[in-house]
Design a protein around this motif. Structure first.
Motif, PDB file in Angstrom:
ATOM      1  N   UNK A  62       0.804  -1.215   0.000  1.00 11.24           N
ATOM      2  CA  UNK A  62       0.000   0.000   0.000  1.00 11.24           C
ATOM      3  C   UNK A  62       0.835   1.262   0.000  1.00 11.24           C
ATOM      4  N   UNK A  63       2.041   1.186   0.532  1.00 13.16           N
ATOM      5  CA  UNK A  63       2.927   2.345   0.580  1.00 13.16           C
ATOM      6  C   UNK A  63       3.280   2.857  -0.812  1.00 13.16           C
ATOM      7  N   UNK A  64       3.192   1.989  -1.830  1.00 16.18           N
ATOM      8  CA  UNK A  64       3.602   2.404  -3.167  1.00 16.18           C
ATOM      9  C   UNK A  64       2.612   3.367  -3.812  1.00 16.18           C
ATOM     10  N   UNK A  65       1.350   3.372  -3.366  1.00 12.24           N
ATOM     11  CA  UNK A  65       0.345   4.232  -3.992  1.00 12.24           C
ATOM     12  C   UNK A  65       0.685   5.714  -3.827  1.00 12.24           C
ATOM     13  N   UNK A  66       0.895   6.214  -2.591  1.00 13.59           N
ATOM     14  CA  UNK A  66       1.254   7.632  -2.468  1.00 13.59           C
ATOM     15  C   UNK A  66       2.575   7.989  -3.129  1.00 13.59           C
ATOM     16  N   UNK A  67       3.527   7.050  -3.134  1.00  8.39           N
ATOM     17  CA  UNK A  67       4.815   7.313  -3.771  1.00  8.39           C
ATOM     18  C   UNK A  67       4.648   7.457  -5.286  1.00  8.39           C
ATOM     19  N   UNK A  68       3.884   6.556  -5.900  1.00  4.83           N
ATOM     20  CA  UNK A  68       3.684   6.607  -7.348  1.00  4.83           C
ATOM     21  C   UNK A  68       2.884   7.842  -7.764  1.00  4.83           C
ATOM     22  N   UNK A  69       1.889   8.205  -6.958  1.00  5.92           N
ATOM     23  CA  UNK A  69       1.126   9.412  -7.259  1.00  5.92           C
ATOM     24  C   UNK A  69       2.024  10.641  -7.137  1.00  5.92           C
ATOM     25  N   UNK A  70       2.903  10.656  -6.156  1.00  6.40           N
ATOM     26  CA  UNK A  70       3.845  11.767  -6.001  1.00  6.40           C
ATOM     27  C   UNK A  70       4.800  11.838  -7.188  1.00  6.40           C
ATOM     28  N   UNK A  71       5.266  10.680  -7.659  1.00 12.03           N
ATOM     29  CA  UNK A  71       6.144  10.647  -8.827  1.00 12.03           C
ATOM     30  C   UNK A  71       5.416  11.155 -10.070  1.00 12.03           C
ATOM     31  N   UNK A  72       4.141  10.790 -10.178  1.00  7.65           N
ATOM     32  CA  UNK A  72       3.329  11.261 -11.302  1.00  7.65           C
ATOM     33  C   UNK A  72       3.160  12.776 -11.240  1.00  7.65           C
ATOM     34  N   UNK A  73       2.987  13.313 -10.045  1.00 13.50           N
ATOM     35  CA  UNK A  73       2.827  14.755  -9.882  1.00 13.50           C
ATOM     36  C   UNK A  73       4.077  15.518 -10.320  1.00 13.50           C
ATOM     37  N   UNK A  74       5.250  14.922 -10.129  1.00 17.70           N
ATOM     38  CA  UNK A  74       6.477  15.578 -10.590  1.00 17.70           C
ATOM     39  C   UNK A  74       6.421  15.834 -12.094  1.00 17.70           C
ATOM     40  N   UNK A 120      -4.084  -6.981  -7.245  1.00 14.97           N
ATOM     41  CA  UNK A 120      -4.186  -6.445  -5.900  1.00 14.97           C
ATOM     42  C   UNK A 120      -4.856  -5.076  -5.956  1.00 14.97           C
ATOM     43  N   UNK A 121      -5.249  -4.547  -4.814  1.00 17.89           N
ATOM     44  CA  UNK A 121      -5.862  -3.221  -4.778  1.00 17.89           C
ATOM     45  C   UNK A 121      -4.899  -2.165  -5.316  1.00 17.89           C
ATOM     46  N   UNK A 122      -3.627  -2.269  -4.925  1.00 12.04           N
ATOM     47  CA  UNK A 122      -2.631  -1.322  -5.440  1.00 12.04           C
ATOM     48  C   UNK A 122      -2.497  -1.452  -6.955  1.00 12.04           C
ATOM     49  N   UNK A 123      -2.543  -2.697  -7.443  1.00  9.61           N
ATOM     50  CA  UNK A 123      -2.453  -2.919  -8.885  1.00  9.61           C
ATOM     51  C   UNK A 123      -3.607  -2.293  -9.635  1.00  9.61           C
ATOM     52  N   UNK A 124      -4.817  -2.426  -9.090  1.00  8.42           N
ATOM     53  CA  UNK A 124      -5.989  -1.836  -9.740  1.00  8.42           C
ATOM     54  C   UNK A 124      -5.876  -0.316  -9.801  1.00  8.42           C
ATOM     55  N   UNK A 125      -5.312   0.272  -8.760  1.00  4.00           N
ATOM     56  CA  UNK A 125      -5.163   1.730  -8.719  1.00  4.00           C
ATOM     57  C   UNK A 125      -4.092   2.203  -9.698  1.00  4.00           C
ATOM     58  N   UNK A 126      -2.975   1.483  -9.751  1.00  5.70           N
ATOM     59  CA  UNK A 126      -1.817   1.951 -10.520  1.00  5.70           C
ATOM     60  C   UNK A 126      -1.743   1.396 -11.939  1.00  5.70           C
ATOM     61  N   UNK A 127      -2.694   0.550 -12.320  1.00  5.95           N
ATOM     62  CA  UNK A 127      -2.649  -0.049 -13.660  1.00  5.95           C
ATOM     63  C   UNK A 127      -2.611   1.013 -14.757  1.00  5.95           C
TER      64      UNK A 127
END
Length: 217
Positions: free
Chosen positions: A148-160, A183-190
């Motif tokens: 789950x920790x990867x979701x905020x990190x990936x969104x932050x990277x996308x914001x850059x 996984x839930x993270x996979x569905x969000x970040x797909x």
């Protein structure tokens, strides 16, 4: 009054259009640019997630340097595994120069058995702390595999990229445990990752845009 509302609505529509165009540009695939080194940000998770991500790193060259590991602030086990992994790599070849590595901590997005409603709040809190960290590191590539920790990190990277600071490549590798469902993270970040890798053909059939390389961990 009506004129002001019309102008405000038009300005809002233009802003949304510009944001949509910017998001499209950031998410559009680009030709890789050869580099001597790549700054790597790795998101580790508790239990099997960290074990799998470290197996992936065993096959990466020293060109991925420096390495920045992200762990949840309550995850002491992953920190121990990372330090042990890097130490073993260095001991195997003392004469070689290995990449520098750093371990960073952020609040966990969701604890086990935490309610979904409170998870939204803790994820937002985690993202508020993730963006300054991601901005400071400015990685070339983010590698994650489902915690789950990867979701905020990936969104932050996308914001850059959306803000025009830096385009960060996001590589998501779905866990080997996920055979038929993401996984839930996979569905969000797909739809947000540049490369979405699955390890079972059944997932490739369900998600044609994913990349299937067989079992890689």
């Amino acid at each position: 009054m009506v004129g002001a509302l019309i102008l405000a609505a038009a300005a809002g529509a233009v802003a949304l259009l510009l944001l949509a165009v910017r998001l499209w540009v950031v998410l559009s695939p680009r030709a890789p640019v050869p580099r001597r080194s790549l700054s790597l940000l790795v998101v580790a998770g508790s239990g099997g997630h960290t074990t799998e991500i470290l197996r992936l790193l065993e096959n990466l060259s020293n060109a991925y340097s420096p390495r920045h590991y992200i762990v949840a602030d309550t995850d002491e086990m992953s920190t121990h595994k990372i330090n042990s992994f890097e130490q073993i790599r260095a001991d195997r070849n003392p004469s070689a120069t290995f990449p520098e590595y750093y371990v960073h901590r952020i609040p966990r997005s969701r604890e086990v058995q935490q309610s979904w409603l409170s998870s939204v709040l803790t994820t937002l809190y985690s993202m508020c702390l993730s963006f300054p960290l991601t901005y400071r590191v400015k990685p070339d590539l983010v590698l994650c595999n489902g915690p789950g920790t990867c979701v905020p990190i990936c969104i932050s990277a996308l914001l850059l990229g959306i803000l025009g600071i830096k385009k960060v490549i996001i590589v998501y590798v779905e866990s080997i445990c996920r055979v038929e469902h993401l996984s839930l993270s996979g569905k969000i970040l797909f739809h947000l990752s540049d490369y979405f890798i699955v390890q079972w053909p059944t997932l490739k059939e369900k998600y044609p845009k994913s990349v299937y390389l067989g079992r890689i961990v």
